[in-house]
Design a protein around this motif. Structure first.
Motif, PDB file in Angstrom:
ATOM      1  N   TYR A   8       5.794  -0.150   0.444  1.00  0.00           N
ATOM      2  CA  TYR A   8       6.041  -1.448  -0.182  1.00  0.00           C
ATOM      3  C   TYR A   8       7.536  -1.682  -0.343  1.00  0.00           C
ATOM      4  CZ  TYR A   8       1.086  -1.507  -1.711  1.00  0.00           C
ATOM      5  OH  TYR A   8      -0.285  -1.497  -1.779  1.00  0.00           O
ATOM      6  N   SER A  31       9.598  -2.104   2.809  1.00  0.00           N
ATOM      7  CA  SER A  31       9.306  -3.339   3.541  1.00  0.00           C
ATOM      8  C   SER A  31      10.102  -4.525   2.985  1.00  0.00           C
ATOM      9  CB  SER A  31       7.813  -3.668   3.462  1.00  0.00           C
ATOM     10  OG  SER A  31       7.439  -4.058   2.138  1.00  0.00           O
ATOM     11  N   ALA A  87       0.899  -5.598  -2.896  1.00  0.00           N
ATOM     12  CA  ALA A  87       2.273  -5.233  -2.556  1.00  0.00           C
ATOM     13  C   ALA A  87       3.255  -6.268  -3.104  1.00  0.00           C
ATOM     14  CB  ALA A  87       2.423  -5.105  -1.041  1.00  0.00           C
ATOM     15  N   ASP A  88       2.923  -7.542  -2.950  1.00  0.00           N
ATOM     16  CA  ASP A  88       3.805  -8.598  -3.454  1.00  0.00           C
ATOM     17  C   ASP A  88       3.962  -8.521  -4.967  1.00  0.00           C
ATOM     18  OD1 ASP A  88       4.271  -9.581  -0.932  1.00  0.00           O
ATOM     19  OD2 ASP A  88       2.784 -11.199  -1.068  1.00  0.00           O
TER      20      ASP A  88
END
Length: 227
Positions: A20, A23, A108-109
């Motif tokens: 995460y 990225s 993840a966001d």
């Protein structure tokens, strides 16, 4: 670029959290840890901006490790990420110095946004935890003021600071408090800063916890009953 340490005793979860972080264009993972002692070592070595902290780890748990991180690197923010969603675990983590608390089923966001928030001035808490941690006044405003003024164990607070604390206890943001009191947000922050000094705490979350411990406010569960 935010520098992070990821702490979790499960390799798969640790790898997922690292993925995460890596990225995101504004973050980089500079270290991993599988227990609290390793967290302390990584923090001393890397001086990260944020630690993603699992609470249940061997050797030294996340709550104890969070307190240790705050002692050696108070400029580092801790985001507790755990499977536990109870308000008891949340209070333990926040009381130890964590700046946010989310559960592992977050996307993840959501994790990335929580990281950005703890590095800033916000306090991200997963919605299901937040619902259990809705701080409500035990007393009406007048009784709240009398409680502050009448106890030898409570710090003396001027009327305006008492009003700020009262509104904070009801869940209002700095902006909302400023609107209700016809103040600037800067003035509200100044009042909160003085309240933190009076109550011997670090920030607004700790202020709420301290006020809870003193019996001025109490966290209510969704059904209105305490566990």
């Amino acid at each position: 670029m935010l520098r992070l340490v990821v702490a979790d005793d499960h390799p798969i979860m640790r790898a997922a959290l690292r993925a995460y972080v890596d990225s995101a264009p504004d973050m980089v993972c500079v270290g991993e840890a599988q227990n609290g002692l390793e967290v302390i070592e990584r923090v001393r070595e890397e001086k990260p901006d944020v630690v993603i902290m699992d609470l249940k780890m061997p050797v030294m748990g996340g709550v104890e490790a969070t307190a240790a991180v705050m002692a050696i690197a108070p400029e580092t923010s801790v985001l507790a990420v755990t499977t536990f969603s109870s308000e008891g675990h949340a209070l333990q983590a926040l009381n130890a110095g964590a700046k946010g608390y989310i559960v592992k089923d977050a996307t993840a966001d959501q994790v990335l946004e929580a990281i950005r928030q703890v590095h800033g001035s916000s306090v991200p808490i997963s919605p299901d935890v937040a619902r259990k941690l809705e701080f409500n006044e035990v007393n009406e405003a007048e009784e709240f003021s009398l409680a502050l003024a009448g106890s030898d164990y409570l710090p003396r607070t001027p009327p305006r600071e008492t009003e700020v604390l009262s509104l904070l206890a009801r869940g209002f943001s700095n902006r909302e408090i400023a609107t209700r009191m016809v103040l600037t947000e800067g003035a509200v922050k100044a009042h909160l800063g003085r309240l933190c000094v009076r109550f011997g705490v670090r920030d607004r979350v700790q202020l709420l916890i301290r006020a809870t411990q003193l019996g001025l406010i109490e966290p209510q569960l969704e059904d209105g009953r305490e566990e």
